[in-house]
Write a protein that holds these residues in place. Structure first.
Motif, PDB file in Angstrom:
ATOM      1  N   GLY A 280       0.821  -1.198   0.000  1.00  0.00           N
ATOM      2  CA  GLY A 280       0.000   0.000   0.000  1.00  0.00           C
ATOM      3  C   GLY A 280       0.856   1.250   0.000  1.00  0.00           C
ATOM      4  O   GLY A 280       2.088   1.194  -0.131  1.00  0.00           O
ATOM      5  N   VAL A 281       0.209   2.392   0.154  1.00  0.00           N
ATOM      6  CA  VAL A 281       0.916   3.672   0.234  1.00  0.00           C
ATOM      7  C   VAL A 281       0.324   4.498   1.368  1.00  0.00           C
ATOM      8  O   VAL A 281      -0.831   4.296   1.768  1.00  0.00           O
ATOM      9  N   PHE A 417      -8.757  -2.107  -1.433  1.00  0.00           N
ATOM     10  CA  PHE A 417      -7.981  -1.406  -0.410  1.00  0.00           C
ATOM     11  C   PHE A 417      -8.821  -1.065   0.817  1.00  0.00           C
ATOM     12  O   PHE A 417     -10.007  -0.747   0.708  1.00  0.00           O
ATOM     13  N   LEU A 418      -8.160  -1.131   1.973  1.00  0.00           N
ATOM     14  CA  LEU A 418      -8.685  -0.593   3.220  1.00  0.00           C
ATOM     15  C   LEU A 418      -8.030   0.759   3.420  1.00  0.00           C
ATOM     16  O   LEU A 418      -6.797   0.871   3.438  1.00  0.00           O
ATOM     17  N   VAL A 419      -8.829   1.800   3.552  1.00  0.00           N
ATOM     18  CA  VAL A 419      -8.316   3.159   3.675  1.00  0.00           C
ATOM     19  C   VAL A 419      -8.574   3.662   5.098  1.00  0.00           C
ATOM     20  O   VAL A 419      -9.708   3.578   5.587  1.00  0.00           O
ATOM     21  N   VAL A 420      -7.541   4.168   5.745  1.00  0.00           N
ATOM     22  CA  VAL A 420      -7.642   4.668   7.124  1.00  0.00           C
ATOM     23  C   VAL A 420      -6.975   6.039   7.181  1.00  0.00           C
ATOM     24  O   VAL A 420      -5.887   6.237   6.640  1.00  0.00           O
ATOM     25  N   ARG A 421      -7.646   7.004   7.856  1.00  0.00           N
ATOM     26  CA  ARG A 421      -7.080   8.336   8.014  1.00  0.00           C
ATOM     27  C   ARG A 421      -7.103   8.729   9.480  1.00  0.00           C
ATOM     28  O   ARG A 421      -8.044   8.412  10.210  1.00  0.00           O
ATOM     29  N   TRP A 422      -6.055   9.453   9.907  1.00  0.00           N
ATOM     30  CA  TRP A 422      -5.956   9.889  11.304  1.00  0.00           C
ATOM     31  C   TRP A 422      -5.019  11.091  11.394  1.00  0.00           C
ATOM     32  O   TRP A 422      -4.297  11.401  10.454  1.00  0.00           O
ATOM     33  N   GLY A 423      -5.026  11.760  12.545  1.00  0.00           N
ATOM     34  CA  GLY A 423      -4.056  12.808  12.849  1.00  0.00           C
ATOM     35  C   GLY A 423      -4.434  14.172  12.325  1.00  0.00           C
ATOM     36  O   GLY A 423      -5.360  14.345  11.537  1.00  0.00           O
ATOM     37  N   SER A 428      -2.521  11.795   8.211  1.00  0.00           N
ATOM     38  CA  SER A 428      -2.023  10.688   7.398  1.00  0.00           C
ATOM     39  C   SER A 428      -3.187   9.853   6.887  1.00  0.00           C
ATOM     40  O   SER A 428      -4.138   9.590   7.618  1.00  0.00           O
ATOM     41  N   THR A 429      -3.081   9.444   5.631  1.00  0.00           N
ATOM     42  CA  THR A 429      -4.071   8.563   5.015  1.00  0.00           C
ATOM     43  C   THR A 429      -3.324   7.392   4.407  1.00  0.00           C
ATOM     44  O   THR A 429      -2.423   7.586   3.581  1.00  0.00           O
ATOM     45  N   VAL A 430      -3.681   6.185   4.819  1.00  0.00           N
ATOM     46  CA  VAL A 430      -3.013   4.988   4.311  1.00  0.00           C
ATOM     47  C   VAL A 430      -4.011   4.130   3.560  1.00  0.00           C
ATOM     48  O   VAL A 430      -5.161   3.986   3.974  1.00  0.00           O
ATOM     49  N   ALA A 431      -3.575   3.604   2.424  1.00  0.00           N
ATOM     50  CA  ALA A 431      -4.372   2.663   1.639  1.00  0.00           C
ATOM     51  C   ALA A 431      -3.654   1.326   1.659  1.00  0.00           C
ATOM     52  O   ALA A 431      -2.546   1.204   1.125  1.00  0.00           O
ATOM     53  N   LEU A 432      -4.253   0.337   2.310  1.00  0.00           N
ATOM     54  CA  LEU A 432      -3.649  -0.983   2.465  1.00  0.00           C
ATOM     55  C   LEU A 432      -4.341  -1.991   1.559  1.00  0.00           C
ATOM     56  O   LEU A 432      -5.582  -2.006   1.467  1.00  0.00           O
ATOM     57  N   GLN A 433      -3.561  -2.825   0.918  1.00  0.00           N
ATOM     58  CA  GLN A 433      -4.150  -3.916   0.159  1.00  0.00           C
ATOM     59  C   GLN A 433      -4.855  -4.865   1.127  1.00  0.00           C
ATOM     60  O   GLN A 433      -4.271  -5.304   2.114  1.00  0.00           O
ATOM     61  N   ARG A 434      -6.097  -5.160   0.834  1.00  0.00           N
ATOM     62  CA  ARG A 434      -6.865  -6.012   1.746  1.00  0.00           C
ATOM     63  C   ARG A 434      -6.241  -7.388   1.882  1.00  0.00           C
ATOM     64  O   ARG A 434      -6.314  -8.012   2.950  1.00  0.00           O
ATOM     65  N   THR A 435      -5.592  -7.873   0.822  1.00  0.00           N
ATOM     66  CA  THR A 435      -4.958  -9.195   0.883  1.00  0.00           C
ATOM     67  C   THR A 435      -3.723  -9.198   1.787  1.00  0.00           C
ATOM     68  O   THR A 435      -3.242 -10.272   2.161  1.00  0.00           O
ATOM     69  N   GLY A 436      -3.217  -8.009   2.124  1.00  0.00           N
ATOM     70  CA  GLY A 436      -2.050  -7.946   2.991  1.00  0.00           C
ATOM     71  C   GLY A 436      -2.385  -7.963   4.471  1.00  0.00           C
ATOM     72  O   GLY A 436      -1.502  -8.147   5.304  1.00  0.00           O
ATOM     73  N   VAL A 437      -3.658  -7.756   4.830  1.00  0.00           N
ATOM     74  CA  VAL A 437      -4.071  -7.754   6.241  1.00  0.00           C
ATOM     75  C   VAL A 437      -4.080  -9.187   6.750  1.00  0.00           C
ATOM     76  O   VAL A 437      -4.768 -10.056   6.200  1.00  0.00           O
ATOM     77  N   ILE A 438      -3.319  -9.456   7.804  1.00  0.00           N
ATOM     78  CA  ILE A 438      -3.199 -10.818   8.323  1.00  0.00           C
ATOM     79  C   ILE A 438      -3.894 -11.005   9.666  1.00  0.00           C
ATOM     80  O   ILE A 438      -3.938 -12.123  10.201  1.00  0.00           O
ATOM     81  N   GLY A 439      -4.447  -9.952  10.238  1.00  0.00           N
ATOM     82  CA  GLY A 439      -5.135 -10.104  11.521  1.00  0.00           C
ATOM     83  C   GLY A 439      -5.742  -8.797  11.988  1.00  0.00           C
ATOM     84  O   GLY A 439      -5.486  -7.727  11.423  1.00  0.00           O
ATOM     85  N   TRP A 440      -6.575  -8.896  13.036  1.00  0.00           N
ATOM     86  CA  TRP A 440      -7.241  -7.722  13.605  1.00  0.00           C
ATOM     87  C   TRP A 440      -7.041  -7.696  15.108  1.00  0.00           C
ATOM     88  O   TRP A 440      -7.051  -8.742  15.764  1.00  0.00           O
ATOM     89  N   ASN A 441      -6.870  -6.513  15.635  1.00  0.00           N
ATOM     90  CA  ASN A 441      -6.776  -6.307  17.077  1.00  0.00           C
ATOM     91  C   ASN A 441      -7.891  -5.347  17.478  1.00  0.00           C
ATOM     92  O   ASN A 441      -7.869  -4.175  17.095  1.00  0.00           O
ATOM     93  N   ILE A 442      -8.862  -5.835  18.226  1.00  0.00           N
ATOM     94  CA  ILE A 442     -10.028  -5.037  18.617  1.00  0.00           C
ATOM     95  C   ILE A 442      -9.828  -4.536  20.045  1.00  0.00           C
ATOM     96  O   ILE A 442      -9.565  -5.334  20.955  1.00  0.00           O
TER      97      ILE A 442
END
Length: 496
Positions: A280-281, A417-423, A428-442
Motif C-alpha cells: 500500500g501507500v 484497499f482498506l483506507v484509514v485516516r488519522w491525525g 495521514s491517510t493509508v491505503a492498504l491492500q486487503r490481501t495484505g491484512v493478516i489479523g485484527w486487534n479489537i
C-alpha cells in the motif's frame, strides 16, 4: 551448481573512505590556526591529526584486503573482518530491497555503497549486508541481479517508465517543514562547539555583545517583530537549501517489477523496492503543507521501516516515494504505484461526535497538567504566577488540536484497499491492500463502550506493522474489518 568467484571491493575505496574524516580533522586544524595562530599550535595536535589520517588509511586498506563477496544461485555471501573474521550469508530469495548511496567523494571516484536488505521489520546485523564500496557499474549490476526475478509477474515486467521527476516548484513547500528550524539549531550548536574547540569566548565576542546591546536599547514592540522576521528569513533560506540538498534530482521509476527512487544533490541515494512486497501507500499531510495544497507519499512495504541503526544513516526515509510536493503530484504517484485510481481520495466514513468529545477532553487534560503543576508550585512561592497563567493559553489550543484530530478521522473499504485516516499534525491517510491484512486487534476501553466507540487495528507485515481505525462507531468499525477481510472475524461476531 557453478562455482562463483569471490570478488573484492573497489580498490579506490582505500583512499576515498578516509577523505571525509581527514578533511574534518584538517578543517578543525585550519580553524585553530586562524583563531589561535601558529605560535599556539602545539606539537601534539598535528601529530594526533597525522596519526588519525594514517590509521584511517591502514584500517581501510585492511578492510579492502580482508573483504570478499559473491552472489551464487541461492545466496549472497560476505566475508569480512579485521581481527575477527565473519562469514555472513543471505538467501537470495529473501532479498527485498537494494539501497545504493554515494556521497560527494564516492561520486567523484565512481563508487557506490550498496546495502542489501531482507524483509525483516527490525534492524539486525544478520538481515543486512553492506558493501562499502564498489564501482557504480558493479552496484547497478548487483541491483539488477538481485531484484530481477524470474518469477516476477509479467504485468510488472512490462510496466516500466518514469512515474515522477523533481520540479523546482516543489521547493516552495520547504519553508513549511521543520527543515529550517533544525538547520538553525544545528548551526548554533556547531558554532558553540567550534568556539570551545578554539578556546574562543563567544559570549564576549563583538557580534554577541552587539546583539545584547540591541535588545537592551530597543523596545520590545520592535525587538520581538524584528527577531521574528530575522528568524523567518533565516529558516526559510536554510529550509530551501536543505530541501535542495536532500531531494534535488528526485526521480521515481518502475523497472522490471521494482520501484526505483533516486534523489540527493551532494549525497546521491538510490533505493529499489520490489513491487511484489508492496502492500500500500501512505500520504502524509503536515498541517502547513496541507493548507497550501501539498503532501508527501511513503511506501507500505516489507523491509523498509526498520529501526534506524546508529551506524547506518541510510535507514532514514527508505520508504520515501515522494517528498513534500503538490497534492496532485502525490495523487499521481499513489495511483501509478498502486496501478489504480488513488484510493486515498475515496469518501471516508465519518466517526461519531462522541469521538470529538473524547479527543478534546484528553488533549485539554494533557495541556492542563503543566498549568496546574505550576499553579501548585506558585502557591508555595517556588515559581512566579505569570508562568502558570501563561500556560493557560495551551488549553484552547489543545481543544482546537483535539477537534482537528477528530475531523481527520475516517475509514473506508474501497475496492481492493482498506483506507484509514488519522491525525492533524500531520494528517495521514493509508491505503492498504486487503490481501495484505493478516489479523485484527479489537480494543474497547470502558469509556469507549459507554460512548459506543471502538478502535480496530489491522495487522500487516509491512510498514509500521499496524494501522488503527481510531474511535469509530462500534458497528462501523467491525463492519469495515469484516468487509475488508471476509470471514476472518465472522466466528467472533454476533449478527443483529
Amino acid at each position: 551448481m557453478t562455482e562463483v568467484t569471490w570478488q573484492q571491493l573497489d580498490r579506490k575505496t582505500i583512499f576515498v573512505a578516509p577523505l571525509m574524516p581527514i578533511l574534518s580533522v584538517f578543517g578543525a586544524a585550519v580553524v585553530i590556526v586562524l583563531f589561535r595562530g601558529w605560535e599556539k599550535l602545539s606539537f601534539w595536535e598535528p601529530a594526533i591529526a597525522g596519526t588519525i589520517a594514517l590509521g584511517l588509511f591502514v584500517a581501510n586498506a585492511w578492510h579492502y584486503k580482508t573483504t570478499r563477496y559473491r552472489i551464487t544461485d541461492t545466496h549472497v555471501e560476505l566475508h569480512s573482518g579485521m581481527l575477527v573474521r565473519k562469514h555472513r550469508s543471505l538467501a537470495k530469495d529473501r532479498v527485498r530491497a537494494v539501497d545504493m548511496s554515494a556521497d560527494v567523494f564516492h561520486r567523484m571516484f565512481g563508487l557506490s555503497v550498496v546495502t542489501i536488505g531482507t524483509g525483516r521489520q527490525v534492524s539486525e546485523s544478520g538481515d543486512e549486508l553492506k558493501l562499502e564500496a564498489v564501482s557504480a557499474g558493479e552496484a547497478e549490476r548487483l541491483r539488477t541481479l538481485l531484484l530481477h526475478r524470474i518469477d516476477t509477474p509479467v504485468s510488472y515486467q512490462r510496466q516500466t517508465g518514469e512515474l515522477a521527476r523533481f520540479s523546482p516548484q516543489w521547493m516552495r513547500y520547504a519553508p513549511l517543514t521543520w527543515f529550517g528550524f533544525v538547520a538553525v539549531a544545528v548551526l548554533i550548536g556547531g558554532l558553540f562547539q567550534l568556539a570551545r574547540t578554539v578556546d574562543l569566548d563567544l559570549w564576549n565576542s563583538g557580534p554577541i555583545k552587539a546583539l545584547v546591546s540591541f535588545y537592551e536599547t530597543t523596545p520590545l514592540l520592535i525587538a520581538i517583530p524584528a527577531t521574528g522576521v530575522v528568524v523567518l528569513l533565516l529558516t526559510t533560506v536554510l529550509s530551501v537549501l536543505l530541501y535542495a540538498v536532500f531531494y534535488w534530482g528526485f526521480e521515481i521509476t518502475r523497472q522490471n517489477g521494482a520501484l526505483r527512487v533516486q534523489y540527493g544533490l551532494i549525497n546521491r541515494r538510490s533505493v529499489s523496492i520490489e513491487e511484489k512486497r508492496l502492500r500500500g501507500v501512505q500520504v502524509d499531510e503536515p498541517l502547513l503543507v496541507r493548507l497550501t495544497g501539498g503532501a508527501r507519499v511513503k511506501a507500505v512495504a516489507t523491509g523498509l521501516t526498520k529501526k534506524k541503526d546508529d551506524n547506518d544513516k541510510w535507514e532514514l526515509d527508505a520508504d520515501l516515494l515522494l517528498p513534500q510536493a503538490p497534492k496532485e503530484d502525490a495523487r499521481k504517484v499513489a495511483s501509478a504505484v498502486l496501478n489504480s485510481r488513488p484510493p486515498t481520495d475515496t469518501v471516508l466514513t465519518a466517526h461519531p461526535f462522541a469521538a470529538a468529545r473524547r479527543l478534546v477532553l484528553w488533549h485539554v487534560v494533557g495541556a492542563a497538567i503543566p498549568a496546574v503543576t505550576l499553579g501548585i508550585l506558585s502557591t508555595l512561592d517556588l515559581t512566579p504566577w505569570w508562568i502558570a497563567e501563561l500556560l493557560l493559553v495551551l488549553l484552547p489550543l489543545a481543544a482546537l488540536i483535539g477537534y482537528g484530530e477528530y475531523r481527520g478521522l475516517g475509514h473506508a473499504v474501497d475496492g481492493d484497499f482498506l483506507v484509514v485516516r488519522w491525525g492533524v499534525m500531520p494528517r495521514s491517510t493509508v491505503a492498504l491492500q486487503r490481501t495484505g491484512v493478516i489479523g485484527w486487534n479489537i480494543r474497547q476501553s470502558i469509556f469507549q463502550r459507554r460512548a459506543g466507540l471502538i478502535s480496530v487495528t489491522a495487522t500487516i507485515a509491512a510498514g509500521s506493522g499496524a494501522y488503527t481505525i481510531r474511535y469509530a462507531a462500534q458497528s462501523d468499525g467491525l463492519h469495515a474489518a469484516d468487509q475488508a477481510v471476509p470471514d476472518l472475524l465472522a466466528p467472533f461476531l454476533v449478527r443483529d
